[in-house]
Design a protein around this motif. Structure first.
Motif, PDB file in Angstrom:
ATOM      1  N   PRO A 156       0.563  -1.300   0.062  1.00  0.00           N
ATOM      2  CA  PRO A 156      -0.397   0.343  -0.047  1.00  0.00           C
ATOM      3  C   PRO A 156       0.649   1.528  -0.196  1.00  0.00           C
ATOM      4  N   MET A 157       1.933   0.745   0.672  1.00  0.00           N
ATOM      5  CA  MET A 157       2.642   2.362   0.650  1.00  0.00           C
ATOM      6  C   MET A 157       3.543   2.558  -0.649  1.00  0.00           C
ATOM      7  N   GLN A 158       3.930   1.932  -1.174  1.00  0.00           N
ATOM      8  CA  GLN A 158       3.797   1.763  -2.174  1.00  0.00           C
ATOM      9  C   GLN A 158       3.366   2.497  -3.757  1.00  0.00           C
ATOM     10  N   THR A 159       2.268   1.843  -3.375  1.00  0.00           N
ATOM     11  CA  THR A 159       1.221   2.450  -3.930  1.00  0.00           C
ATOM     12  C   THR A 159       0.977   4.080  -3.685  1.00  0.00           C
ATOM     13  N   ALA A 160       0.619   3.968  -3.063  1.00  0.00           N
ATOM     14  CA  ALA A 160       0.735   5.189  -2.677  1.00  0.00           C
ATOM     15  C   ALA A 160       1.570   6.380  -3.067  1.00  0.00           C
ATOM     16  N   ASN A 161       3.121   5.758  -2.511  1.00  0.00           N
ATOM     17  CA  ASN A 161       4.507   7.151  -3.468  1.00  0.00           C
ATOM     18  C   ASN A 161       3.704   7.222  -4.647  1.00  0.00           C
ATOM     19  N   ARG A 162       3.953   5.966  -5.633  1.00  0.00           N
ATOM     20  CA  ARG A 162       3.778   6.606  -6.781  1.00  0.00           C
ATOM     21  C   ARG A 162       2.481   7.329  -7.521  1.00  0.00           C
ATOM     22  N   ILE A 163       1.299   6.526  -6.635  1.00  0.00           N
ATOM     23  CA  ILE A 163       0.139   7.475  -7.349  1.00  0.00           C
ATOM     24  C   ILE A 163       0.575   9.278  -6.393  1.00  0.00           C
ATOM     25  N   PHE A 164       1.249   9.295  -5.601  1.00  0.00           N
ATOM     26  CA  PHE A 164       1.687  11.037  -4.940  1.00  0.00           C
ATOM     27  C   PHE A 164       2.752  11.325  -6.379  1.00  0.00           C
ATOM     28  N   TYR A 165       3.470  10.422  -6.492  1.00  0.00           N
ATOM     29  CA  TYR A 165       4.534  11.204  -7.524  1.00  0.00           C
ATOM     30  C   TYR A 165       4.101  11.756  -8.977  1.00  0.00           C
ATOM     31  N   LEU A 166       2.899  10.588  -8.977  1.00  0.00           N
ATOM     32  CA  LEU A 166       2.520  10.615 -10.415  1.00  0.00           C
ATOM     33  C   LEU A 166       1.379  12.319 -10.270  1.00  0.00           C
ATOM     34  N   LEU A 167       0.757  12.190  -9.359  1.00  0.00           N
ATOM     35  CA  LEU A 167       0.066  13.298  -9.266  1.00  0.00           C
ATOM     36  C   LEU A 167       0.968  14.630  -9.258  1.00  0.00           C
ATOM     37  N   ILE A 168       2.387  14.927  -9.060  1.00  0.00           N
ATOM     38  CA  ILE A 168       3.371  15.302  -9.022  1.00  0.00           C
ATOM     39  C   ILE A 168       3.239  15.970  -9.963  1.00  0.00           C
ATOM     40  N   GLY A 169       4.011  15.153 -11.003  1.00  0.00           N
ATOM     41  CA  GLY A 169       4.023  15.068 -12.263  1.00  0.00           C
ATOM     42  C   GLY A 169       2.926  15.352 -13.172  1.00  0.00           C
ATOM     43  N   THR A 212       0.668  17.804 -11.760  1.00  0.00           N
ATOM     44  CA  THR A 212       0.559  18.936 -12.027  1.00  0.00           C
ATOM     45  C   THR A 212       1.748  20.271 -12.604  1.00  0.00           C
ATOM     46  N   ALA A 213       2.379  19.440 -12.379  1.00  0.00           N
ATOM     47  CA  ALA A 213       4.086  19.970 -12.515  1.00  0.00           C
ATOM     48  C   ALA A 213       3.830  20.290 -14.377  1.00  0.00           C
ATOM     49  N   VAL A 214       3.050  18.899 -15.324  1.00  0.00           N
ATOM     50  CA  VAL A 214       3.291  19.834 -16.380  1.00  0.00           C
ATOM     51  C   VAL A 214       1.982  20.544 -16.770  1.00  0.00           C
ATOM     52  N   VAL A 215       0.872  20.597 -15.877  1.00  0.00           N
ATOM     53  CA  VAL A 215       0.058  21.160 -16.654  1.00  0.00           C
ATOM     54  C   VAL A 215      -0.109  22.419 -15.766  1.00  0.00           C
ATOM     55  N   LEU A 216       0.347  23.082 -14.893  1.00  0.00           N
ATOM     56  CA  LEU A 216       1.316  24.368 -14.142  1.00  0.00           C
ATOM     57  C   LEU A 216       2.480  24.971 -15.572  1.00  0.00           C
ATOM     58  N   THR A 260      -6.357  29.076 -18.659  1.00  0.00           N
ATOM     59  CA  THR A 260      -6.731  28.957 -18.080  1.00  0.00           C
ATOM     60  C   THR A 260      -8.156  28.042 -17.714  1.00  0.00           C
ATOM     61  N   GLY A 261      -8.405  27.579 -18.469  1.00  0.00           N
ATOM     62  CA  GLY A 261      -9.773  26.764 -18.150  1.00  0.00           C
ATOM     63  C   GLY A 261      -8.984  24.926 -17.638  1.00  0.00           C
ATOM     64  N   THR A 262      -7.869  24.953 -18.080  1.00  0.00           N
ATOM     65  CA  THR A 262      -7.835  23.669 -18.385  1.00  0.00           C
ATOM     66  C   THR A 262      -6.768  23.534 -17.406  1.00  0.00           C
ATOM     67  N   LEU A 263      -6.511  24.351 -16.613  1.00  0.00           N
ATOM     68  CA  LEU A 263      -6.209  24.822 -14.968  1.00  0.00           C
ATOM     69  C   LEU A 263      -6.896  24.101 -13.562  1.00  0.00           C
ATOM     70  N   ILE A 264      -8.104  25.427 -14.423  1.00  0.00           N
ATOM     71  CA  ILE A 264      -9.798  24.691 -13.107  1.00  0.00           C
ATOM     72  C   ILE A 264     -10.428  23.647 -12.968  1.00  0.00           C
ATOM     73  N   ASN A 265     -10.208  23.037 -14.998  1.00  0.00           N
ATOM     74  CA  ASN A 265     -10.720  21.816 -14.494  1.00  0.00           C
ATOM     75  C   ASN A 265      -9.982  20.652 -13.614  1.00  0.00           C
ATOM     76  N   TYR A 266      -8.933  20.778 -14.024  1.00  0.00           N
ATOM     77  CA  TYR A 266      -8.007  20.335 -13.189  1.00  0.00           C
ATOM     78  C   TYR A 266      -7.846  20.012 -11.785  1.00  0.00           C
ATOM     79  N   ILE A 267      -7.859  21.342 -11.527  1.00  0.00           N
ATOM     80  CA  ILE A 267      -8.363  21.736 -10.094  1.00  0.00           C
ATOM     81  C   ILE A 267      -9.230  21.535  -9.647  1.00  0.00           C
ATOM     82  N   LEU A 268     -10.440  21.286 -10.180  1.00  0.00           N
ATOM     83  CA  LEU A 268     -11.835  20.856  -9.781  1.00  0.00           C
ATOM     84  C   LEU A 268     -12.089  19.276 -10.086  1.00  0.00           C
ATOM     85  N   LEU A 269     -10.947  18.430 -10.809  1.00  0.00           N
ATOM     86  CA  LEU A 269     -10.746  17.126 -11.169  1.00  0.00           C
ATOM     87  C   LEU A 269     -10.302  16.678 -10.166  1.00  0.00           C
TER      88      LEU A 269
END
Length: 168
Positions: free
Chosen positions: A14-27, A29-33, A57-66
């Motif tokens: 479970p910790m490995q899965t959580a870490n991978r999801i966390f790093y995926l979300l960071i990646g 988010t960095a690409v969208v920004l 702007t719409g893409t960023l707002i939709n990503y945040i809402l998602l």
């Protein structure tokens, strides 16, 4: 006898899965920004050229809402799973009423948010020359601001109380 996986996949902890999801979300988010900042950021706003109207702007707002929707769904699913797992057992852990604390935390947070929503102002705001008068969104913004301030103050008080209570 050890089970072998014929597909070459091994189950993750479970910790490995959580870490991978966390790093995926960071990646993501960095690409969208970066895309938001680098593609069409300097497009002037039609009604007032002193302001920018970024293209994505719409893409960023939709990503945040998602992300907010996913966090809300995960919180609800986690709460339901926790309630199912701890129906009868684990109510008191090491003489600490864990179940009562969890229920009080959820109920207190919901009550706090309902109270701050009801007490938030609905008077219109003028921002950059535009008047915002939608009472639902004004109350929602006020709810999050007031709830955050109250929760931070309570957290600071709890830390001070915990630091000064048991001096040995």
């Amino acid at each position: 006898m050890k089970k072998t996986n014929t597909h070459g996949w091994h189950p993750l902890q479970p910790m490995q899965t959580a870490n991978r999801i966390f790093y995926l979300l960071i990646g993501i988010t960095a690409v969208v920004l970066l895309l938001f900042r680098l593609i069409g950021y300097d497009i002037p706003y039609d009604e007032n050229p002193d302001y920018n109207a970024p293209l994505l702007t719409g893409t960023l707002i939709n990503y945040i809402l998602l992300l907010m929707a996913a966090a809300f769904i995960a919180a609800i699913a986690s709460g339901i799973r926790s309630m199912r797992m701890n129906r009868r057992e684990n109510r008191i852990v090491n003489n600490i009423p864990a179940h009562r604390i969890a229920v009080a935390t959820v109920a207190g947070t919901a009550l706090l948010m309902a109270m701050t929503f009801a007490l938030s102002s609905t008077s219109p705001l003028t921002i950059n020359g535009t008047e915002y008068s939608n009472s639902f969104w004004l109350r929602t913004a006020g709810m999050f601001i007031l709830s955050s301030i109250i929760m931070i103050a309570v957290a600071i008080a709890a830390v001070i109380y915990g630091a000064t209570r048991n001096r040995r």
